[in-house]
Enzyme design. Structure first.
Site, PDB file in Angstrom:
ATOM      1  N   LYS A 136     -44.186 -22.515  24.268  1.00 22.45           N
ATOM      2  CA  LYS A 136     -43.665 -21.809  25.440  1.00 22.45           C
ATOM      3  C   LYS A 136     -44.704 -20.844  26.002  1.00 22.45           C
ATOM      4  O   LYS A 136     -44.865 -20.714  27.215  1.00 22.45           O
ATOM      5  CB  LYS A 136     -42.444 -20.995  24.997  1.00 22.45           C
ATOM      6  CG  LYS A 136     -41.215 -21.241  25.826  1.00 22.45           C
ATOM      7  CD  LYS A 136     -40.092 -20.313  25.413  1.00 22.45           C
ATOM      8  CE  LYS A 136     -39.974 -20.199  23.917  1.00 22.45           C
ATOM      9  NZ  LYS A 136     -39.170 -19.101  23.446  1.00 22.45           N
ATOM     10  N   CYS A 148     -63.172  -4.640  11.862  1.00 25.58           N
ATOM     11  CA  CYS A 148     -62.271  -3.591  11.410  1.00 25.58           C
ATOM     12  C   CYS A 148     -62.309  -3.441   9.890  1.00 25.58           C
ATOM     13  O   CYS A 148     -63.297  -2.952   9.376  1.00 25.58           O
ATOM     14  CB  CYS A 148     -60.864  -3.803  11.967  1.00 25.58           C
ATOM     15  SG  CYS A 148     -60.007  -2.226  12.123  1.00 25.58           S
ATOM     16  N   ARG A 192     -56.280   3.070  10.883  1.00 26.43           N
ATOM     17  CA  ARG A 192     -56.061   4.469  10.514  1.00 26.43           C
ATOM     18  C   ARG A 192     -57.294   5.098   9.877  1.00 26.43           C
ATOM     19  O   ARG A 192     -57.405   6.297   9.773  1.00 26.43           O
ATOM     20  CB  ARG A 192     -54.922   4.584   9.483  1.00 26.43           C
ATOM     21  CG  ARG A 192     -53.573   4.207  10.009  1.00 26.43           C
ATOM     22  CD  ARG A 192     -52.465   4.500   9.014  1.00 26.43           C
ATOM     23  NE  ARG A 192     -51.293   3.714   9.384  1.00 26.43           N
ATOM     24  CZ  ARG A 192     -50.453   4.055  10.361  1.00 26.43           C
ATOM     25  NH1 ARG A 192     -50.637   5.162  11.025  1.00 26.43           N
ATOM     26  NH2 ARG A 192     -49.432   3.277  10.656  1.00 26.43           N
ATOM     27  N   HIS A 203     -61.709  -4.323  17.676  1.00 28.61           N
ATOM     28  CA  HIS A 203     -61.392  -5.756  17.641  1.00 28.61           C
ATOM     29  C   HIS A 203     -61.880  -6.437  18.928  1.00 28.61           C
ATOM     30  O   HIS A 203     -61.123  -6.525  19.897  1.00 28.61           O
ATOM     31  CB  HIS A 203     -59.882  -5.962  17.536  1.00 28.61           C
ATOM     32  CG  HIS A 203     -59.287  -5.518  16.247  1.00 28.61           C
ATOM     33  ND1 HIS A 203     -59.046  -6.377  15.208  1.00 28.61           N
ATOM     34  CD2 HIS A 203     -58.892  -4.305  15.820  1.00 28.61           C
ATOM     35  CE1 HIS A 203     -58.509  -5.714  14.195  1.00 28.61           C
ATOM     36  NE2 HIS A 203     -58.400  -4.444  14.549  1.00 28.61           N
ATOM     37  N   GLU A 259     -62.137  -9.448  19.470  1.00 26.50           N
ATOM     38  CA  GLU A 259     -61.432 -10.719  19.699  1.00 26.50           C
ATOM     39  C   GLU A 259     -60.300 -10.595  20.723  1.00 26.50           C
ATOM     40  O   GLU A 259     -59.863 -11.586  21.287  1.00 26.50           O
ATOM     41  CB  GLU A 259     -60.899 -11.298  18.377  1.00 26.50           C
ATOM     42  CG  GLU A 259     -59.729 -10.549  17.738  1.00 26.50           C
ATOM     43  CD  GLU A 259     -60.149  -9.408  16.807  1.00 26.50           C
ATOM     44  OE1 GLU A 259     -61.274  -8.893  16.951  1.00 26.50           O
ATOM     45  OE2 GLU A 259     -59.340  -9.028  15.946  1.00 26.50           O
TER      46      GLU A 259
HETATM   47  N1  GLN Z   1     -56.678  -1.143   7.133  1.00 24.13           N
HETATM   48  C1  GLN Z   1     -57.785  -0.629   7.880  1.00 24.13           C
HETATM   49  C2  GLN Z   1     -57.439   0.657   8.612  1.00 24.13           C
HETATM   50  O1  GLN Z   1     -56.289   0.933   8.820  1.00 24.13           O
HETATM   51  C3  GLN Z   1     -58.313  -1.681   8.843  1.00 24.13           C
HETATM   52  C4  GLN Z   1     -57.321  -2.139   9.865  1.00 24.13           C
HETATM   53  C5  GLN Z   1     -57.725  -3.418  10.552  1.00 24.13           C
HETATM   54  O2  GLN Z   1     -58.470  -4.214  10.016  1.00 24.13           O
HETATM   55  N2  GLN Z   1     -57.176  -3.659  11.739  1.00 24.13           N
HETATM   56  O3  GLN Z   1     -58.327   1.377   8.991  1.00 24.13           O
END
Ligand code: GLN
Length: 532
Positions: free
Chosen positions: A18, A381, A462, A507, A509
């Site tokens: 979809k 990340c 975080r 990110h 991507e």
């Molecule tokens: N767990 C890691 C953080 O919170 C990386 C998070 C992630 O890869 N999006 O910083």
């Protein structure tokens, strides 16, 4: 022109595509010069998918304005290049939260608050919001789940009312499935008929049917469906399995899906757009013969968990005239003894994003092997964080170095919790989320790759690089080459003395699209090809 609303519903089964159909409709209308947006309404109770496990829900896609959303929004952006926002993905949870907040404020003036009309009114308000605010020509709304589910009912009721109120400015495209029974050697339309009946029973007559199938559907069969389901024959379109999802807009255009929509909505059809750049992309994709193998080191062994990474890699492959074969490598199974065997066949390695303890040591092991064996490596990340942990352990000599997320007692917290995150107890929507600016250092590899100093990329984490250790890293060859100008947070690290060893706290991507592939993925895949 008045904003027109196209609703995309699904029946018979889930996973029929979809999201791809909604994205294709958006693409085709946009190619005709219309200003469009695409939004998704999901019938589950989570306020957003941010707290959902990837096994449950696949990747969590993040918008520039920092909303954690359904992965279909990734398709919308990749197909059309539009930017979606927090208004483009609404769940039952968000709707109820809004209504309950209003009730507590006293907005309902003593009335009994009910599913009909209060929940349905809130759904309608949210469905119209983007159109009202930004005056789009077309707002395409995909409704998650399948017709007949209990939790979809309020959404369908909202669509019924909107169709009634908006007349020809609203239209429903219903996607169903036509199975092939191999024993009988027959394609079966009965599930489609039932699914349409189900929609009709809640007062919605679909205007267009898209039939997902693995076999070509004859005109006779399509006419039969049209006849049984009260739609015109040209409004029955097939969606046959394609070698790539990016073929779908072309198949839809060939069958006049966009022109049928325009006719039914009383808009002049005009000329059929050529979709030149899109076609060139596909042509290049099909011409590519050689394959480059990229290993994805992560803990979620399902396709959808790394959807945007897979799409970004495959787009970058096309622009490098290669096919990308992505191979999943479970980080929980990587050990010092088998790491060589697991990674040696790969031309490049992506160390994937993620959360929590599981599979961490395998990621560190992979980073170590790739760093010391000149394998092009892209850490995203959590991947970037593990590149830093590995470097601290094996180059800086801090054997217990870790991220505070993984080991809260480490004496070398090279990845630290962000100040703003320290007192947060509520998990939903509280990470560092969405687009942030970043400045790239002159003379660095990433600066050359992007070709500019200032970039903007999306975040979801975080934890952060601990600047107390930066000087030591830099003296030893790993550089913080991308920095947030306001907070001074390190967003990109690289090792110059390596063919391609880059980690990003953000990110990339999320912003790679078919017509604008992301420079980091282009460069990484190129390096992997050169490494072959
Ligand atoms: N767990 C890691 C953080 O919170 C990386 C998070 C992630 O890869 N999006 O910083």
């Amino acid at each position: 022109m008045e904003t027109k609303y196209i609703f995309v519903t699904g029946g018979v089964a889930s996973s029929l595509g979809k999201g791809i159909i909604a994205a294709s409709i958006g693409k085709l209308l946009q190619a005709r010069g219309y200003n469009i947006t695409i939004q998704k309404f999901d019938p589950y109770i989570n306020v957003d998918p941010g707290t959902l496990n990837p096994y449950e829900h696949g990747e969590c896609y993040v918008t520039d304005d920092g909303q954690e959303t359904d992965l279909d929004l990734g398709h919308y952006e990749r197909f059309t290049g539009i930017q979606t926002s927090r208004n483009n993905n609404i769940t039952t949870g968000r709707i109820y939260q809004n209504v309950i907040n209003k009730e507590r404020r006293g907005d309902y003036l003593g009335k009994t608050v009910q599913v009909v009309p209060h929940i349905t009114d809130e759904i309608k308000r949210c469905m119209l919001l983007n159109g009202k605010k930004f005056h789009y020509d077309f707002v395409i709304t995909e409704v998650g789940g399948t017709v007949g589910d209990i939790e979809s009912l309020p959404f369908l009721e909202a669509i019924r009312q909107l169709k009634w109120e908006l007349g020809s400015d609203a239209l429903c495209v219903h996607l169903t499935y036509v199975p092939y029974l191999s024993a009988a050697k027959e394609l079966k339309t009965k599930p489609t008929q039932h699914s349409v009946k189900e929609l009709q029973s809640v007062g919605i007559q679909p205007d267009i049917l898209v039939l997902r199938t693995e076999h070509d559907l004859s005109m006779t069969l399509r006419r039969k469906v049209a006849n049984f389901c009260n739609v015109s024959p040209e409004a029955v379109v097939q969606s046959l399995d394609q070698p790539t999802i990016y073929e779908v807009p072309l198949r839809m255009q060939e069958q006049g899906l966009d022109s049928t929509i325009l006719k039914k909505m009383g808009v002049a059809v005009g000329e059929t757009p050529g979709l030149g750049p899109w076609r060139s992309f596909l042509e290049r994709r099909h011409k590519a013969e050689q394959t480059v193998q990229i290993g994805l080191v992560g803990k979620y062994d399902l396709q959808d968990a790394y959807k945007s990474i897979l799409e970004s890699l495959s787009q970058a492959g096309t622009y490098n005239d290669y096919k990308v074969k992505a191979v999943f490598i479970n980080s929980e199974k990587i050990t010092p003894e088998n790491v060589a065997e697991q990674l040696d066949q790969m031309d490049g390695i992506v160390i994937c994003p993620g959360f929590g303890q599981r599979g961490i040591e395998g990621k560190i092991e992979a980073a170590h092997y790739c760093r010391t064996h000149q394998i092009p490596t892209f850490g995203i990340c959590l991947g970037m964080q593990m590149m830093c942990v590995e470097f601290a352990r094996n180059v800086l000599g801090y054997a217990d170095a870790n991220s505070l997320e993984i080991d809260p007692t480490t004496s070398h917290n090279v990845i630290d919790i962000m100040e703003a995150q320290k007192n947060i107890t509520n998990m939903g929507g509280t990470m560092r989320l969405g687009g942030y600016n970043c400045l790239l250092k002159d003379g660095s590899h990433v600066r050359e790759i992007y070709g500019k100093e200032e970039i903007r990329e999306r975040h979801r984490h975080r934890y952060e690089f601990n600047n107390d250790y930066l000087a030591e890293y830099e003296q030893n060859g790993m550089h913080g080459v991308g920095v947030n100008p306001e907070s001074n947070l390190v967003e990109v690290v690289e090792i110059a003395e390596h063919p391609w060893y880059i980690g990003t706290q953000f990110h990339p991507e999320y912003t790679s699209t078919v017509l604008h592939p992301h420079p980091l993925f282009l460069s990484f895949v190129k390096a992997a090809i050169e490494h072959k």
